[in-house]
Motif scaffolding. Structure first.
Motif, mmCIF file in Angstrom:
data_model
loop_
_atom_site.group_PDB
_atom_site.id
_atom_site.type_symbol
_atom_site.label_atom_id
_atom_site.label_comp_id
_atom_site.label_asym_id
_atom_site.label_seq_id
_atom_site.Cartn_x
_atom_site.Cartn_y
_atom_site.Cartn_z
ATOM 1 N N TYR A 50 -5.393 5.164 -6.490
ATOM 2 C CA TYR A 50 -4.631 6.326 -5.949
ATOM 3 C C TYR A 50 -3.931 5.502 -4.903
ATOM 4 O O TYR A 50 -4.004 4.603 -4.409
ATOM 5 N N PHE A 51 -2.893 6.316 -4.276
ATOM 6 C CA PHE A 51 -1.974 5.854 -3.494
ATOM 7 C C PHE A 51 -2.194 6.900 -2.159
ATOM 8 O O PHE A 51 -2.453 8.127 -2.423
ATOM 9 N N LYS A 52 -1.967 6.534 -0.779
ATOM 10 C CA LYS A 52 -2.019 7.169 0.332
ATOM 11 C C LYS A 52 -0.891 6.587 1.181
ATOM 12 O O LYS A 52 -0.576 5.433 1.377
ATOM 13 N N VAL A 53 -0.654 7.424 2.191
ATOM 14 C CA VAL A 53 0.248 6.993 3.144
ATOM 15 C C VAL A 53 -0.399 6.429 4.405
ATOM 16 O O VAL A 53 -1.340 6.840 4.964
ATOM 17 N N PRO A 54 -0.206 4.974 4.554
ATOM 18 C CA PRO A 54 -0.795 4.284 5.514
ATOM 19 C C PRO A 54 -0.679 4.899 6.995
ATOM 20 O O PRO A 54 0.370 5.379 7.451
ATOM 21 N N PHE A 55 -1.875 4.684 7.594
ATOM 22 C CA PHE A 55 -1.871 5.373 9.009
ATOM 23 C C PHE A 55 -1.768 6.728 9.407
ATOM 24 O O PHE A 55 -1.752 7.271 10.502
ATOM 25 N N VAL A 56 -1.402 7.419 8.180
ATOM 26 C CA VAL A 56 -1.095 8.851 8.472
ATOM 27 C C VAL A 56 -2.333 9.385 7.487
ATOM 28 O O VAL A 56 -2.850 10.625 8.169
ATOM 29 N N GLN A 57 -2.630 9.200 6.386
ATOM 30 C CA GLN A 57 -3.692 9.545 5.720
ATOM 31 C C GLN A 57 -5.087 8.740 5.667
ATOM 32 O O GLN A 57 -4.731 7.325 5.561
ATOM 33 N N ASN A 58 -5.947 9.389 5.307
ATOM 34 C CA ASN A 58 -7.248 8.615 5.203
ATOM 35 C C ASN A 58 -8.040 9.109 4.270
ATOM 36 O O ASN A 58 -8.024 10.330 3.671
ATOM 37 N N ILE A 59 -9.019 8.411 3.776
ATOM 38 C CA ILE A 59 -9.869 8.971 2.546
ATOM 39 C C ILE A 59 -11.318 8.768 3.197
ATOM 40 O O ILE A 59 -11.642 7.880 3.486
ATOM 41 N N ARG A 60 -11.977 9.732 2.367
ATOM 42 C CA ARG A 60 -13.599 9.693 2.450
ATOM 43 C C ARG A 60 -14.326 9.776 0.995
ATOM 44 O O ARG A 60 -13.799 10.656 0.484
ATOM 45 N N PHE A 61 -15.237 9.184 0.843
ATOM 46 C CA PHE A 61 -15.956 9.251 -0.221
ATOM 47 C C PHE A 61 -17.172 9.734 -0.354
ATOM 48 O O PHE A 61 -18.184 9.721 0.593
#
Length: 292
Positions: A50-61
């Motif tokens: 998957y892709f996300k917007v760097p420095f704006v979005q973050n992911i948690r597993f």
């Protein structure tokens, strides 16, 4: 030229860093929450890239596998008989609504375990309080575990968790109660053993009495048959003697007298005191009389 190359290399490095921060992978054993400025914007439950917007979005597993919550020490509960029992159990659970899980317990597994433990303990107290020691140990154990699972699962759904299974590993009496129970069990076993011994002794006496009765009956029947045989023999002998007597009375009388002499003077030590004129010496006199 060297400056241009350095700038180009720097740009490539920045692009690589930005590109790597824009890509993330969700493993098949995980679920993920995508955050944007601290708010959940997307839930990822399927594995993939998957892709996300760097420095704006973050992911948690978050782990999507079945987890185990095992009690460290047995806990004490009270039955309907007001008796204490020690219970050791474990719970199988997993995250089914990762967003709700994050909202309810901030995605903290420790907080989720505390919530589940409270729910399970409450269910155990309710169920054990309505049942006897026998019920919780063996009689309704499976039913109790299923009821606890259902109650715990209903509460766990509020925090995005599913309770898969609840198992009672061990239900024991406290040491002070166990000793008294064992003493009662021992006394009961001794009572049963004594009853069995008494029953066995009574049966043995009954068998011996019946054997003695049968022995007396067999001996009596044998004596009866023997007497009957002897009677028949005596009757037959008497008949033979009578027949012989009828054929030659004088000879028979003489033969019987000789037999009587033989029996009377069988041993040299035998002594017979009779009158000389007795009929017993009839044939002796005849033998010594020259006229006869």
């Amino acid at each position: 030229m060297k400056a241009v190359s350095s700038v180009f290399a720097g740009l490539l490095l920045v692009l690589a860093i930005v590109g790597s921060s824009a890509v993330y992978v969700v493993d098949q054993r995980e679920q993920a929450l995508l955050f944007q400025l601290g708010e959940v914007v997307e839930v990822k439950t399927s594995p993939g890239l998957y892709f996300k917007v760097p420095f704006v979005q973050n992911i948690r597993f978050f782990d999507s596998r079945i987890l185990t919550m095992d009690s460290e020490e047995p806990e004490r509960f009270i039955t309907s008989e007001k008796k204490n029992v020690l219970v050791d159990l474990f719970v199988k659970w997993r995250i089914v609504d990762v967003k709700q899980y994050y909202i309810s317990v901030q995605g903290d597994e420790t907080l989720a375990r505390v919530r589940l433990a409270q729910t399970i303990n409450s269910s155990i107290r309710d169920e054990f309080g309505n049942r006897t020691v026998h019920d919780v140990v063996s009689g309704e154990r499976d039913n109790i575990m299923e009821i606890m699972r259902q109650k715990a699962n209903a509460d766990a759904r509020k925090i995005g968790v599913e309770v898969v299974d609840v198992r009672l590993k061990r239900v024991d009496l406290p040491q002070e109660v166990s000793e008294s129970v064992y003493r009662r069990m021992e006394a009961e076993r001794k009572r049963v053993a004594n009853e069995l011994r008494s029953t066995g002794a009574a049966e043995a006496e009954k068998i011996r009495a019946d054997a003695d009765r049968q022995n007396e009956v067999i001996l009596a029947e044998a004596y009866r048959d023997a007497q009957k045989t002897m009677g028949q023999g005596d009757a037959q002998a008497t008949a033979i003697y009578a027949e012989a007597f009828q054929k030659d009375a004088k000879f028979y009388e003489f033969y019987r007298s000789l037999d009587a002499y033989k029996k009377s003077f069988k041993n040299k030590e035998d002594i017979l005191v009779v009158e000389p004129s007795s009929e017993f010496f009839k044939y002796m006199k005849s033998a010594s009389d020259p006229k006869k």
